[in-house]
Enzyme design. Structure first.
Site, PDB file in Angstrom:
ATOM      1  N   HIS A   1       0.816  -1.223   0.000  1.00 48.05           N
ATOM      2  CA  HIS A   1       0.000   0.000   0.000  1.00 48.05           C
ATOM      3  C   HIS A   1       0.844   1.265   0.000  1.00 48.05           C
ATOM      4  O   HIS A   1       0.439   2.286  -0.547  1.00 48.05           O
ATOM      5  CB  HIS A   1      -0.990  -0.021   1.161  1.00 48.05           C
ATOM      6  CG  HIS A   1      -2.145  -0.929   0.874  1.00 48.05           C
ATOM      7  ND1 HIS A   1      -2.210  -2.202   1.367  1.00 48.05           N
ATOM      8  CD2 HIS A   1      -3.215  -0.772   0.069  1.00 48.05           C
ATOM      9  CE1 HIS A   1      -3.305  -2.778   0.900  1.00 48.05           C
ATOM     10  NE2 HIS A   1      -3.930  -1.928   0.116  1.00 48.05           N
TER      11      HIS A   1
ATOM     12  N   ARG B   1     -10.365   4.179  -0.952  1.00 42.56           N
ATOM     13  CA  ARG B   1      -9.824   3.393   0.163  1.00 42.56           C
ATOM     14  C   ARG B   1      -9.934   4.252   1.425  1.00 42.56           C
ATOM     15  O   ARG B   1      -9.210   5.240   1.545  1.00 42.56           O
ATOM     16  CB  ARG B   1      -8.352   3.053  -0.068  1.00 42.56           C
ATOM     17  CG  ARG B   1      -8.069   2.040  -1.156  1.00 42.56           C
ATOM     18  CD  ARG B   1      -6.568   1.745  -1.187  1.00 42.56           C
ATOM     19  NE  ARG B   1      -6.222   0.615  -2.028  1.00 42.56           N
ATOM     20  CZ  ARG B   1      -5.819   0.720  -3.301  1.00 42.56           C
ATOM     21  NH1 ARG B   1      -5.716   1.895  -3.877  1.00 42.56           N
ATOM     22  NH2 ARG B   1      -5.516  -0.364  -4.003  1.00 42.56           N
TER      23      ARG B   1
ATOM     24  N   GLU C   1     -11.520 -10.526  -4.370  1.00 41.73           N
ATOM     25  CA  GLU C   1     -10.065 -10.465  -4.202  1.00 41.73           C
ATOM     26  C   GLU C   1      -9.548 -11.665  -3.420  1.00 41.73           C
ATOM     27  O   GLU C   1      -8.383 -11.737  -3.075  1.00 41.73           O
ATOM     28  CB  GLU C   1      -9.650  -9.147  -3.543  1.00 41.73           C
ATOM     29  CG  GLU C   1     -10.380  -8.789  -2.270  1.00 41.73           C
ATOM     30  CD  GLU C   1      -9.959  -7.429  -1.711  1.00 41.73           C
ATOM     31  OE1 GLU C   1      -8.930  -6.878  -2.121  1.00 41.73           O
ATOM     32  OE2 GLU C   1     -10.673  -6.936  -0.817  1.00 41.73           O
TER      33      GLU C   1
ATOM     34  N   ASP D   1      -4.785  -8.258  -4.195  1.00 44.66           N
ATOM     35  CA  ASP D   1      -4.940  -9.353  -3.241  1.00 44.66           C
ATOM     36  C   ASP D   1      -5.218 -10.673  -3.939  1.00 44.66           C
ATOM     37  O   ASP D   1      -4.713 -11.718  -3.526  1.00 44.66           O
ATOM     38  CB  ASP D   1      -6.073  -9.042  -2.258  1.00 44.66           C
ATOM     39  CG  ASP D   1      -5.582  -8.159  -1.133  1.00 44.66           C
ATOM     40  OD1 ASP D   1      -4.491  -8.428  -0.614  1.00 44.66           O
ATOM     41  OD2 ASP D   1      -6.283  -7.190  -0.777  1.00 44.66           O
TER      42      ASP D   1
ATOM     43  N   CYS E   1     -10.219  -2.959 -10.004  1.00 45.11           N
ATOM     44  CA  CYS E   1      -9.673  -1.780  -9.318  1.00 45.11           C
ATOM     45  C   CYS E   1      -8.279  -2.035  -8.737  1.00 45.11           C
ATOM     46  O   CYS E   1      -7.718  -1.180  -8.082  1.00 45.11           O
ATOM     47  CB  CYS E   1     -10.626  -1.288  -8.236  1.00 45.11           C
ATOM     48  SG  CYS E   1     -10.859  -2.466  -6.905  1.00 45.11           S
TER      49      CYS E   1
HETATM   50  C1  PEP Z   1      -6.777  -5.074  -4.373  1.00 52.54           C
HETATM   51  O1  PEP Z   1      -6.552  -5.927  -3.521  1.00 52.54           O
HETATM   52  O2  PEP Z   1      -6.535  -5.229  -5.588  1.00 52.54           O
HETATM   53  C2  PEP Z   1      -7.346  -3.781  -3.994  1.00 52.54           C
HETATM   54  C3  PEP Z   1      -7.739  -2.909  -4.887  1.00 52.54           C
HETATM   55  O3  PEP Z   1      -7.391  -3.487  -2.669  1.00 52.54           O
HETATM   56  P1  PEP Z   1      -6.106  -3.095  -1.791  1.00 52.54           P
HETATM   57  O4  PEP Z   1      -4.949  -2.856  -2.717  1.00 52.54           O
HETATM   58  O5  PEP Z   1      -6.461  -1.871  -1.027  1.00 52.54           O
HETATM   59  O6  PEP Z   1      -5.921  -4.288  -0.918  1.00 52.54           O
HETATM   60 MG    MG Z   2      -7.360  -5.688  -1.556  1.00 44.28          MG
END
Ligand code: PEP
Ligand code: MG
Length: 585
Positions: free
Chosen positions: A199, A306, A440, A464, A511
Site C-alpha cells: 500500500h 480506500r 479479491e 490481493d 480496481c
Molecule cells: C486489491 O486488492 O486489488 C485492492 C484494490 O485493494 P487493496 O490494494 O487496497 O488491498
Molecule cells: Mg485488496
C-alpha cells in the site's frame, strides 16, 4: 570533479514500484528499535538526571506542538487533535512520578527508567478489552519513542519533517509513513523490502513519487548524503552516478515528459474505443486530498475510495462527523459521477495499533470485513457516515475481502439496521444505494453466482487476488518474483469472474493495480470488464490506449493469450499489442 576523485558508480537492481526518475542526496531512514542504554548513576547524579529529563520533555513538547500546527494547517483541526492526546501522554503526572520514583529507587539512568515504566503502561493498555483504551498504546509508543530519541541524542527520523530534496532509503516503508510524506519535498524513496502492490507503493504511485523497492540490502550499501539516481520505470538505483549516466537519464526524463504531454492530450476526449465502445475509467483515491487530480483527469468518478487512509492519518478511529465530512467532500468534488466508498480495510500492512501488527500472517488474518463484522460500533459508525454522504451525490458502498456469501449477507444486514436507525432519526440518505463486493479472495472468485444474489456490482481486486491465488505475500521481496499477473492461473481466474458476471448481468470492474497497467488494461477490457479504476496519475496513458484500440482486437487478444502458458511470453505478446495499438512512440 576530476576522474581520479570520482566515486565508483554502483548499480542496484530492484523492483520498479512507482514510475519516475529522481536524482539527489540519500537520507537513511532507519526504524530499528531503539537501543536504550542501562547504567548505574554516579553518586549525587540524581538531580542532574532529573534536569536532563525535564529538558527532554520540554524539547519533545515543542516538537509535538510543531507537528500539531503543521497537521492542523494541512489536514485540519480534527486530524491535529491526536497530538493533543500525545501532549497529555507526555505530561501524564502519574507516569512521570513513577519514572522519578524508579530513578530514586534503582539509581539507573533516566532513559532506562522511563522506558521501563512506559513499557509497563503499554503492556497494561494492550491487555485491555476496550478498543479505545487499546488505541492509546500507539500514542504512548509514539511519545515514548520520540522522548527516548531526544534523550539518547538522536533526532527522531520523521518522514513528515524531512529535509528538502532527499531520497529516502529505508528497510521498509509503511502506509502511515507514506501518508506523512511531503510530496513537494521528497524526491523519491527506495527500500530493502516490499513488492509492487504494497500500500505504501500504491500511495507513492498516486502521489507521483518515484520509488524502487525490493533492493534487499540498500540500507547497508548507502549512507546518508550519498548521491543517488533512482529509476522507478525500470527498478534501478545508481549510487554515485557518472556524468554520462546523468546525461542519459536527463534525455529519458525529457522523452517521458513529451510522452506524458501526448497522453494528456486526450484528457478531455471521451473514454471509448476506436470502434465506439464506451469504457468507464474511474479513479482510485485515498481521500479528499486526491480529488483534485481525479477531477483534472476527467475520470468517470471514483471506482475505489480506500477509506483506511483517513483512519491512518487520524491515528485511530475518526468520529462519524469527521468521516462524514471527508466522504461528503469527495462526493461533492465528484459532482454527479459515482463514488464507490469501500468500507474499512484495516489489517494486512495497514495497522492502527502495534498489537495488530504482531498478528501472524496478517494478510490472511483479522482484516477488512472480518474486523468490521466483529467491531460493529466502528462498522456502523462508518456506514452511517457513508449513508449520510449518499444524500448529496451518487454514492455506492463496497465491502473488501468478502470470502463467502454469509459474510456479504451479514454486512448487508448491518447496513439495513443502520439505514433503519437513520430513518428513525429522519436523516437523509439514498434509499436505493448500490452495494458491491470486492472479488479479491479466490473463494469469492469461485462463487460469483452466489455473490450476485446479494451484490449490485463486483470489483476485482487483483492486488490481493494474485497474492492469495499464488500464495505470494505482496510485501515480501524474497518471493516478489513469483507475484505474476500473467500467470495462467491468474488469467483464467480473471476471465472466469468476468464471464460469470457478464452471464449474470452484473457489472464487474477491476480496481487493482493491473487496471492501471497499460499492458493489462486492454486484456481486462477484452475479457469484458465494464470499467477500470486506477490511480489518477495513470489515467491519461490508459485513456490514450483505449481510444486507439478496437474492442474486437482486444477480444481476439484474449483468445490468443489464453492459449499461452508461459507468463513471460504472455507479457511479450501484451507489450506487442500495446505498441501495435499506440505505435512505437
Ligand atoms: C486489491 O486488492 O486489488 C485492492 C484494490 O485493494 P487493496 O490494494 O487496497 O488491498
Ligand atoms: Mg485488496
Amino acid at each position: 570533479m576530476t576522474e581520479e576523485n570520482a566515486k565508483e558508480e554502483i548499480i542496484l537492481e530492484g523492483i520498479a514500484a512507482s514510475p519516475g526518475v529522481a536524482h539527489g542526496a540519500a537520507l537513511l531512514y532507519l526504524q530499528k528499535e531503539l537501543d536504550v542504554p542501562c547504567y548505574d548513576l554516579q553518586e549525587g547524579a540524581i538531580d542532574s538526571e532529573i534536569e536532563r529529563f525535564d529538558q527532554a520533555i520540554l524539547e519533545t513538547r515543542e516538537q509535538i506542538s510543531a507537528v500539531r500546527r503543521k497537521v492542523a494547517d494541512s489536514l485540519g483541526e480534527a486530524e491535529a487533535r491526536i497530538f493533543d492526546a500525545h501532549l497529555m501522554v507526555l505530561e501524564d503526572s502519574a507516569l512521570l512520578d513513577e519514572v522519578i520514583s524508579e530513578l530514586r529507587t534503582t539509581n539507573k539512568n533516566i532513559e532506562f527508567c522511563y522506558n521501563k515504566i512506559a513499557q509497563r503502561y503499554i503492556a497494561f493498555f494492550s491487555s485491555m478489552e476496550d478498543e479505545y483504551l487499546k488505541e492509546r498504546v500507539a500514542d504512548i509508543q509514539d511519545v515514548a519513542r520520540r522522548l527516548l530519541h531526544n534523550m539518547i541524542g538522536m533526532q527522531k527520523s520523521n518522514l513528515g519533517e524531512l529535509a528538502a530534496h532527499s531520497i529516502i532509503v529505508s528497510e521498509d516503508i509503511t502506509p502511515s509513513d507514506t501518508a506523512d510524506m511531503d510530496r513537494n519535498k521528497l524526491l523519491g524513496f527506495i527500500t530493502d523490502a516490499g513488492g509492487q502492490t504494497s500500500h505504501a507503493v500504491i500511495m507513492a504511485r498516486s502521489m507521483r513519487i518515484p520509488a524502487v523497492v525490493g533492493l534487499h540490502d540498500a540500507t547497508n550499501r548507502i549512507e546518508s548524503g550519498d548521491e543517488l539516481l533512482i529509476d522507478g520505470y525500470d527498478g534501478i538505483v545508481v549510487i554515485n552516478p557518472s556524468e554520462s549516466r546523468l546525461f542519459k537519464y536527463g534525455k529519458l526524463v525529457s522523452e517521458r515528459r513529451k510522452l506524458d504531454e501526448i497522453y494528456s492530450s486526450v484528457i478531455s476526449e471521451p473514454s471509448e474505443t476506436l470502434d465506439g465502445t464506451p469504457i468507464g475509467l474511474m479513479g482510485n483515491v485515498d481521500g479528499a486530498q486526491e480529488m483534485q487530480q481525479v477531477v483534472e483527469m476527467q475520470a468517470n468518478g471514483v471506482g475505489l475510495f480506500r477509506t483506511e487512509g483517513l483512519f491512518l492519518r487520524h491515528h485511530g478511529y475518526p468520529s462519524e462527523a469527521a468521516q462524514y465530512q471527508e466522504y461528503a467532500s469527495v462526493v461533492q468534488s465528484a459532482g454527479d459521477q459515482p463514488v464507490i466508498i469501500r468500507t474499512l480495510d484495516i489489517g494486512g500492512d495497514k495497522t492502527l495499533t502495534h498489537d495488530a501488527a504482531q498478528e501472524d500472517n496478517s494478510f490472511m488474518g483479522f482484516r477488512a470485513i472480518r474486523f468490521c463484522l466483529e467491531n460493529l460500533d466502528i462498522f456502523k459508525t462508518q456506514l452511517r457516515a457513508i449513508l449520510r454522504a449518499s444524500a448529496s451525490g451518487n454514492v455506492k458502498i463496497m465491502y473488501p475481502m468478502i470470502s463467502g456469501l454469509p459474510e456479504l449477507q451479514r454486512a448487508n444486514q448491518v447496513l439495513e439496521s443502520v439505514k433503519a436507525e437513520l430513518r428513525s432519526e429522519n436523516q437523509a440518505f439514498d434509499e436505493a444505494i448500490e452495494v458491491g463486493a470486492m472479488v479479491e479472495i479466490p473463494s469469492a472468485a469461485a462463487i460469483v453466482d452466489l455473490l450476485a444474489q446479494e451484490a449490485d456490482f463486483l470489483s476485482i481486486g487483483t492486488n490481493d487476488l494474485i497474492q492469495y491465488l499464488m500464495a505470494v505475500d505482496r510485501l515480501n521481496d524474497r518471493v516478489a518474483h513469483l507475484y505474476e499477473p500473467a500467470h495462467p492461473a491468474v488469467l483464467r481466474t480473471l476471465k472466469h469472474v468476468i464471464d460469470e458476471a457478464n452471464r449474470l448481468n452484473i457489472p464487474v470492474s477491476v480496481c487493482g493495480e493491473m487496471a492501471g497497467d497499460p499492458i493489462y488494461a486492454s486484456l481486462l477490457l477484452g475479457m469484458g470488464a465494464s470499467s477500470l479504476s486506477l490511480a489518477a496519475s495513470m489515467l491519461p496513458e490508459v485513456k490514450y490506449l483505449i481510444r486507439k484500440m478496437k474492442i474486437t482486437d482486444a477480444r481476439a487478444l484474449v483468445d490468443e493469450v489464453m492459449q499461452i502458458n508461459d507468463p513471460v511470453a504472455v507479457v511479450r505478446r501484451l507489450e506487442g499489442f500495446r505498441i501495435d495499438t499506440i505505435g512505437d512512440m
